[in-house]
Design a protein around this motif. Structure first.
Motif, PDB file in Angstrom:
ATOM      1  N   ILE A 168       0.832  -1.213   0.000  1.00 50.92           N
ATOM      2  CA  ILE A 168       0.000   0.000   0.000  1.00 50.92           C
ATOM      3  C   ILE A 168       0.866   1.262   0.000  1.00 50.92           C
ATOM      4  O   ILE A 168       0.604   2.215  -0.740  1.00 50.92           O
ATOM      5  N   LEU A 169       1.924   1.267   0.818  1.00 49.32           N
ATOM      6  CA  LEU A 169       2.786   2.444   0.876  1.00 49.32           C
ATOM      7  C   LEU A 169       3.579   2.630  -0.421  1.00 49.32           C
ATOM      8  O   LEU A 169       3.760   3.751  -0.893  1.00 49.32           O
ATOM      9  N   ALA A 170       4.075   1.534  -0.996  1.00 46.66           N
ATOM     10  CA  ALA A 170       4.814   1.636  -2.258  1.00 46.66           C
ATOM     11  C   ALA A 170       3.910   2.165  -3.365  1.00 46.66           C
ATOM     12  O   ALA A 170       4.304   3.042  -4.148  1.00 46.66           O
ATOM     13  N   LEU A 171       2.695   1.647  -3.435  1.00 52.39           N
ATOM     14  CA  LEU A 171       1.732   2.079  -4.444  1.00 52.39           C
ATOM     15  C   LEU A 171       1.332   3.541  -4.220  1.00 52.39           C
ATOM     16  O   LEU A 171       1.319   4.357  -5.152  1.00 52.39           O
ATOM     17  N   SER A 172       1.048   3.869  -2.971  1.00 49.26           N
ATOM     18  CA  SER A 172       0.558   5.216  -2.649  1.00 49.26           C
ATOM     19  C   SER A 172       1.628   6.282  -2.817  1.00 49.26           C
ATOM     20  O   SER A 172       1.328   7.406  -3.224  1.00 49.26           O
ATOM     21  N   SER A 173       2.874   5.943  -2.505  1.00 49.23           N
ATOM     22  CA  SER A 173       3.936   6.951  -2.616  1.00 49.23           C
ATOM     23  C   SER A 173       4.111   7.398  -4.060  1.00 49.23           C
ATOM     24  O   SER A 173       4.336   8.585  -4.337  1.00 49.23           O
ATOM     25  N   GLY A 174       3.991   6.468  -5.009  1.00 50.05           N
ATOM     26  CA  GLY A 174       4.058   6.852  -6.425  1.00 50.05           C
ATOM     27  C   GLY A 174       2.821   7.621  -6.861  1.00 50.05           C
ATOM     28  O   GLY A 174       2.915   8.656  -7.523  1.00 50.05           O
ATOM     29  N   PHE A 175       1.667   7.127  -6.462  1.00 55.01           N
ATOM     30  CA  PHE A 175       0.400   7.753  -6.848  1.00 55.01           C
ATOM     31  C   PHE A 175       0.310   9.189  -6.350  1.00 55.01           C
ATOM     32  O   PHE A 175       0.010  10.127  -7.100  1.00 55.01           O
ATOM     33  N   LEU A 176       0.578   9.386  -5.068  1.00 56.56           N
ATOM     34  CA  LEU A 176       0.398  10.703  -4.467  1.00 56.56           C
ATOM     35  C   LEU A 176       1.488  11.688  -4.882  1.00 56.56           C
ATOM     36  O   LEU A 176       1.217  12.871  -5.101  1.00 56.56           O
ATOM     37  N   ALA A 177       2.726  11.221  -5.009  1.00 53.79           N
ATOM     38  CA  ALA A 177       3.813  12.125  -5.396  1.00 53.79           C
ATOM     39  C   ALA A 177       3.613  12.656  -6.814  1.00 53.79           C
ATOM     40  O   ALA A 177       3.780  13.856  -7.069  1.00 53.79           O
ATOM     41  N   LEU A 178       3.258  11.773  -7.754  1.00 58.22           N
ATOM     42  CA  LEU A 178       3.043  12.223  -9.142  1.00 58.22           C
ATOM     43  C   LEU A 178       1.785  13.073  -9.256  1.00 58.22           C
ATOM     44  O   LEU A 178       1.742  14.027 -10.041  1.00 58.22           O
ATOM     45  N   SER A 179       0.761  12.752  -8.471  1.00 60.15           N
ATOM     46  CA  SER A 179      -0.439  13.590  -8.457  1.00 60.15           C
ATOM     47  C   SER A 179      -0.113  14.987  -7.952  1.00 60.15           C
ATOM     48  O   SER A 179      -0.526  15.997  -8.527  1.00 60.15           O
ATOM     49  N   LEU A 180       0.651  15.046  -6.872  1.00 57.63           N
ATOM     50  CA  LEU A 180       1.024  16.343  -6.304  1.00 57.63           C
ATOM     51  C   LEU A 180       1.862  17.148  -7.288  1.00 57.63           C
ATOM     52  O   LEU A 180       1.670  18.363  -7.428  1.00 57.63           O
ATOM     53  N   GLU A 181       2.791  16.492  -7.964  1.00 58.83           N
ATOM     54  CA  GLU A 181       3.631  17.201  -8.935  1.00 58.83           C
ATOM     55  C   GLU A 181       2.774  17.861 -10.010  1.00 58.83           C
ATOM     56  O   GLU A 181       2.972  19.035 -10.349  1.00 58.83           O
ATOM     57  N   LEU A 182       1.812  17.135 -10.544  1.00 61.36           N
ATOM     58  CA  LEU A 182       0.929  17.699 -11.568  1.00 61.36           C
ATOM     59  C   LEU A 182       0.123  18.872 -11.005  1.00 61.36           C
ATOM     60  O   LEU A 182      -0.003  19.914 -11.663  1.00 61.36           O
ATOM     61  N   LEU A 183      -0.395  18.733  -9.790  1.00 63.63           N
ATOM     62  CA  LEU A 183      -1.203  19.799  -9.194  1.00 63.63           C
ATOM     63  C   LEU A 183      -0.351  21.028  -8.880  1.00 63.63           C
ATOM     64  O   LEU A 183      -0.817  22.170  -9.009  1.00 63.63           O
TER      65      LEU A 183
END
Length: 808
Positions: free
Chosen positions: A218-233
């Protein structure tokens, strides 16, 4: 990405397909090479082979793109231009291009992880160093590419340099492997965690210092998901106050990557301590949530309510301000985020003993999250919730992850830390959002739309309705009604019999709507940003002459360049909108290749009119665009859309070599328009086109020969225009307005007077005199607007001598 944007277009879905393919390949590569690394005895040697493979497969990208471009119109016709089939087609093609190099890229970190850490204890220390060095290298690469290499050497040379570096790294790794072959295997190091290390961990066993398997995934999946989402935002947030050039976003990316590198350093230090891994992860997740949640407030305060950053600063000072803004907003949350991924090397379940294999799993889940992040953030979060709420959502999701980790701690920490997390989630939720658009005095925001392509807004002040993109980029307004209409009328007056018309860019729709007063049989309007079409239809329909209801009109939501590349239709007249030259990606609309493709799309005797915002162009910008335009079109004439002294627009109209302005067709076209609009015909209207003609661009040929052409390889406009624009804002340069524009028009006219201009050879002398009247009238307006009454009266007298009734 830079290469594929030329053929996929700048639409957000095209970018998303490329990103999706990229991270899909990385995920597959991490999983495959991680598993395979168990049996690989020489990981450094294999790593070298992979780097060489990346270079060779990457080299194939260049000829493959040329083949794609050459056959795209065939594929476009097979799909019937259906956007969903086109998206699928682009996804398949990007998969074909990127899947091999990205699968190979996905294997590099697992193999190097096995090399530097034969056992878990080695990997916890050395793997975090490896991550840090890799991330710092990425920041250096982004900085050099965005600020120097492409501008200096062009796309092709920079790309070949990247391939050469990859190949060289591969060869070096193989040499080093051979040199240190006796040291590579090293001595096995036993885990030093006490008696429990002899017990195999099951999925249901949770150790104090290590995650369970579900937590790790969950943490490995979420760290990629949230970091790339934040970068775009973050990119979307910064777009509200920045020039939005290639340099602005390169600066943000560099700061983001350096911050991730700092996170790697922190992770390395923490990996060498005995602190509980879950406690550390909880704290970093919680503080990540807090810093992300308050970032809009800090951003709003720093920019003084979304003010444009350093609008009158010199270019170096402007860049410093961009970096300062990026550092103030990005560094703290990105550093915290950058700690989480590498720290998972230490916090992973104990049963993950083989370094290469478990790093492969880490990359698999992290890349899958990175694949999902931009898609959901760009196409769902922004659309449904808007920018500020989307950032809040990312912050809250980090807090939820912290809450998830806290539930596996001992009871005392579980209660206290869970309560703290809930408090922070509530605080973030109730934080007041900043404004999305900065309003001027007496201005009211009517509505706005968020998307991955930007924020489209409609504002109203007194009797003016205005459409903007990203806060400061004005797309059109109701006060500019006549000017926007003339941007259609001028090219359509010039063509003898315009039947099929293509508009590249729509804005308010007023320009395209004006074409319907002509005897056209079909009008195609291509607009990249779908929300612009929505906003124009809702707020500007009363000024668009039935554009959204006329059966002759097709409005397509597509990238302009991509449409021209794919369509099998041809047109009598193609009209390019006022594209801001310094905006990231816009430079590709002013390249030789794009102009050549447009020329192929014209019917015999057709013409292309590219409108230019002179109030955003310096002489250097104009000369580069003019030189590029005239290298494709043998006959180029220059026209004005208005007599505005502060925001003038002119058009470069490209035609066949022997094209001439025909008096009879001019009269017929003009009379039809004024008949349709019920305007009484008189002397001024009869000579209308003469007033707007400036001259023949051939007189500038010798001067333009000194300018480098803007091409897909060397986008001079995209890299030079931001600098020239900022210098003009700082009064270290000048835009082509007022006296500067007058100098240009006088030079063109004096070098080739109307009576000697071959393009005007079929016009009677009485008509040609109005070209001089148009120049004088422009000067008259300039003096009048500045309160120079005496100068204005002198010009007025000159006008009366040539055309006594004109000023009436």
């Amino acid at each position: 990405m830079y290469q594929l944007s030329l053929i996929f277009g700048n639409a957000s879905y095209a970018t998303a397909t490329t990103l999706a393919t990229f991270f899909m390949g990385i995920a597959i590569g991490g999983w495959y090479w991680g598993n395979k690394s168990v049996k690989i005895k020489k990981p450094l040697f294999t790593y070298g082979l992979i780097e060489i493979g990346i270079a060779i497969s990457g080299l194939l990208l260049l000829p493959a793109i040329e083949i794609y471009k050459g056959n795209y119109n065939l594929l476009y016709s097979v799909t019937g231009g259906n956007p969903y089939w086109i998206i699928l087609l682009k996804f398949l093609f990007s998969t074909f291009l990127l899947i091999i190099p990205t699968i190979l890229m996905g294997g590099t970190f697992p193999l190097l992880s096995k090399y530097v850490g034969k056992q878990r204890k080695n990997l916890e220390k050395r793997g975090t160093v490896l991550y840090t060095l890799n991330t710092v290298g990425a920041a250096i690469g982004a900085f050099l590419t965005g600020f120097y290499l492409i501008e200096k050497f062009g796309m092709q040379v920079t790309y070949i340099l990247a391939i050469t570096l990859s190949f060289s790294v591969g060869v070096l790794a193989m040499i080093l492997c051979d040199k240190f072959k006796n040291k590579e295997s090293g001595l096995p190091i036993k885990l030093d965690a006490g008696p429990k290390n002899k017990v195999e961990e099951s999925d249901n066993t949770v150790y104090k210092n290590h995650l369970s398997t579900p937590q790790f995934i969950i943490l490995a999946l979420s760290s990629g998901f949230l970091a790339l989402s934040l970068e775009l935002l973050l990119f979307r947030m910064f777009a509200q106050v920045l020039q939005n050039s290639v340099y602005s976003f390169s600066a943000i990316l560099v700061v983001f990557l350096i911050s991730l590198g700092f996170g790697g350093i922190i992770a390395n230090r923490l990996a060498q301590t005995n602190y509980g891994s879950k406690e550390i992860l909880f704290l970093f997740l919680l503080f990540s949530s807090l810093t992300i949640g308050i970032s809009p407030i800090i951003f709003n305060i720093y920019t003084d309510g979304l003010e444009y950053i350093a609008p009158y600063a010199s270019w170096p000072v402007y860049l410093v301000e961009v970096f300062k803004l990026s550092i103030s907003i990005v560094v703290l949350p990105a550093t915290l985020l950058g700690t989480i991924f590498p720290f998972l090397l230490k916090a992973a379940p104990l049963k993950f003993r083989e370094p290469g294999k478990f790093v492969g799993r880490l990359i698999l889940f992290n890349s899958l999250g990175s694949f999902l992040g931009p898609l959901l953030a760009g196409f769902i979060f922004l659309q449904l919730f808007g920018l500020w709420v989307s950032i809040k959502l990312i912050a809250i999701l980090y807090a939820v992850l912290a809450l998830y980790i806290s539930l596996s701690l001992d009871i005392s920490k579980k209660v206290k830390w869970s309560f703290l997390t809930v408090i922070i989630i509530g605080g973030i939720f109730f934080i007041k959002d900043p404004a999305i658009v900065q309003l001027r005095p007496q201005e009211k925001l009517l509505e706005y739309w968020n998307s991955n392509n930007g924020v489209v807004s409609i504002t109203k002040s007194e009797n003016n309705l205005q459409m903007r993109l990203d806060n400061f980029y004005i797309l059109g307004d109701s006060e500019s009604l006549l000017v926007e209409q003339m941007q259609a009328h001028i090219p359509l007056f010039v063509h003898p019999s315009p039947k099929k018309v293509l508009f590249l860019g729509m804005g308010t729709g007023i320009t395209a709507g004006a074409s319907l007063d002509h005897t056209v049989s079909k009008v195609v309007v291509v607009e990249l940003i779908g929300n612009i079409v929505t906003a124009a239809k809702k707020y500007f329909s009363s000024w668009t002459n039935g554009l959204f209801t006329d059966d002759r009109v097709d409005i397509l939501k597509d990238d302009a360049r991509n449409y021209v590349l794919g369509t099998n239709e041809s047109f009598d007249v193609i009209i390019g909108d006022l594209f801001t030259p310094w905006h990231a990606g816009t430079g590709s609309l002013y390249t030789v290749e794009n102009f050549q493709q447009i020329k192929k799309t014209l019917n015999p005797g057709g013409l292309f009119a590219q409108w230019l915002p002179m109030y955003q162009l310096t002489p250097e910008d104009f000369n580069t665009i003019a030189a590029t335009f005239s290298s494709v079109f043998p006959q180029v004439t220059v026209w004005r859309a208005d007599f505005n002294s502060t925001r003038p627009s002119i058009a470069l109209i490209g035609q066949d070599l022997n094209a001439k302005l025909a008096q009879q067709s001019l009269k017929e076209n003009i009379s039809k328009i004024f008949k349709n609009n019920r305007v009484e015909k008189n002397d001024a209207y009869q000579h209308m086109v003469g007033l707007f003609y400036i001259g023949n661009l051939k007189v500038l040929k010798n001067n333009l020969d000194n300018y480098i052409l803007n091409t897909d390889d060397k986008r001079v406009v995209e890299f030079k225009a931001p600098k020239f624009s900022q210098q003009a804002n700082a009064l270290q340069g000048k835009y082509l307005v007022g006296e500067e524009l007058e100098k240009l028009t006088e030079m063109i006219t004096s070098e080739l007077p109307p009576k000697s201009d071959p393009y005007l050879s079929e016009l009677p002398p009485d008509e040609k005199k109005y070209i001089k009247v148009g120049m004088l009238y422009s000067r008259y307006i300039e003096h009048f607007s500045k309160g120079k009454e005496n100068e204005a009266k002198l010009v007025e007298q000159q006008i009366k001598k040539i055309a006594p009734n004109f000023l009436k």
